[in-house]
Design an enzyme around this catalytic site. Structure first.
Site, PDB file in Angstrom:
ATOM      1  CG  HIS A  18      -1.547  -0.517  -7.818  1.00 38.46           C
ATOM      2  ND1 HIS A  18      -2.160   0.265  -6.863  1.00 38.46           N
ATOM      3  CD2 HIS A  18      -1.718  -1.801  -7.398  1.00 38.46           C
ATOM      4  CE1 HIS A  18      -2.689  -0.514  -5.931  1.00 38.46           C
ATOM      5  NE2 HIS A  18      -2.427  -1.770  -6.240  1.00 38.46           N
ATOM      6  NE  ARG A  37      -3.871  -0.624   0.265  1.00 34.38           N
ATOM      7  CZ  ARG A  37      -4.780  -0.609  -0.708  1.00 34.38           C
ATOM      8  NH1 ARG A  37      -4.621  -1.392  -1.745  1.00 34.38           N
ATOM      9  NH2 ARG A  37      -5.823   0.185  -0.635  1.00 34.38           N
ATOM     10  CD  GLU A  91      -1.539   3.460  -6.608  1.00 34.06           C
ATOM     11  OE1 GLU A  91      -2.430   2.839  -7.243  1.00 34.06           O
ATOM     12  OE2 GLU A  91      -0.753   2.906  -5.837  1.00 34.06           O
TER      13      GLU A  91
END
Length: 324
Positions: free
Chosen positions: A284, A236, A265
């Site tokens: 990601h 995370r 993000e």
């Protein structure tokens, strides 16, 4: 008899596998056209379940959903759901912890090895016309002389720890919820979080994002690390204070970083991380494989089906039952 409704608040995955899975099990499934409060509150007024990917689900929204029996998170992390508020209202929250375990562990180990062997720097040097095999930056590690510290020994952290140990690294594990025997069985050493951070040549993060773990790796933690240590984060983004990390990279206190997740993000074009030295970045993507993409929406839908049928579900807030 009214068919129970499951509302999908948001989903950026292709296809409609979640809806198909739910409908085959006898549910109605509806995907919200937008994530405004009023849209979700109106559509959710009859919903018995939610599937949520990124949108924030708080107590105020839950109060507009009087029939809500369960929230299923489309992914592993669940910090976008106010779990405390759900527990207070007797609503269980489940995640999908197993859909990409292999992928994230493999991505993590790939990042560890890339930085442990200085591959990004070698690649850049060769492309620039250099041929200096003894000029690895920041590391050219011999695994048996190198310590990997793994914070978190859950599904992914334990796979990463075992994989690094199989490659010959000394592996330290910090997880207050993992038994010492389980860590020892993986041929790893159980230590405190502080010791793991201070001793690591390479530090990899596999803990949930909570108020207690937000900015776990901050300026103070970085100051305790070995000069030149490497930080890897596929978990995370907000576990790491990015300003402190950039400062550490620029000063040389941190030798390198490999990141798949970020505080915000997608990573902004102006983000300082983009210009920081010795950083390996991915978008990601650690979770991704075609198989994981197929499994994720199905697993999220199956949580609701299994809960209805009284079967075991990965509930993250087992204390919810006390409020019922």
């Amino acid at each position: 008899m009214t068919t129970p409704l499951i509302l999908i608040t948001d989903c950026d995955l292709p296809g409609d596998a979640a809806e198909q899975t739910l409908r085959a099990a006898g549910f109605r499934a509806e995907r919200a056209p937008d994530t405004s409060f009023e849209t979700l509150a109106t559509l959710g007024a009859e919903a018995e379940g939610l599937i949520v990917q990124w949108h924030r689900i708080d107590g105020e929204l839950m109060d507009r959903m009087p029939k809500l029996k369960m929230i299923s998170r489309l992914g592993i992390g669940y910090d976008m759901v106010d779990v405390a508020a759900a527990s207070e209202r007797g609503i269980p929250v489940a995640n999908t912890p197993s859909y990409c375990t292999e992928e994230v562990a493999a991505h993590t180990i790939a990042m560890i090895m890339a930085q442990a062997r200085g591959l990004p720097a070698y690649d850049g040097a060769v492309r620039a016309g250099e041929w200096k095999p003894v000029a690895a930056r920041p590391l050219a590690a011999r695994p048996s002389r190198t310590t990997v510290s793994v914070l978190g020994f859950g599904r992914i952290g334990s796979l990463v720890a075992r994989g690094c140990r199989a490659l010959g690294f000394r592996v330290l594990v910090a997880d207050p919820y993992a038994s010492v025997d389980a860590v020892r069985a993986a041929d790893c050493e159980s230590v405190t979080i502080e010791h793991a951070i201070a001793t690591a040549d390479l530090l990899t993060l596999h803990v949930p994002l909570t108020d207690a773990t937000r900015h776990l790796i901050d300026e103070a933690a970085i100051a305790t690390m070995k000069p030149g240590a490497v930080i890897v984060n596929t978990c995370r983004g907000p576990l790491v204070d990015e300003d402190a990390l950039v400062a550490g990279l620029r000063s040389g206190q941190i030798g390198a970083a490999a990141l798949d997740v970020y505080e915000a993000e997608p990573l902004a074009a102006s983000a300082a991380l983009r210009a920081a030295p010795n950083v390996l970045l991915s978008p990601h993507a650690a979770w991704y494989s075609p198989e994981a993409l197929e499994d994720l929406p199905v697993h999220a839908a199956e949580n609701l089906i299994r809960f209805r049928d009284g079967e075991s579900v990965p509930i993250v807030n087992p204390t919810y039952a006390a409020a019922r």
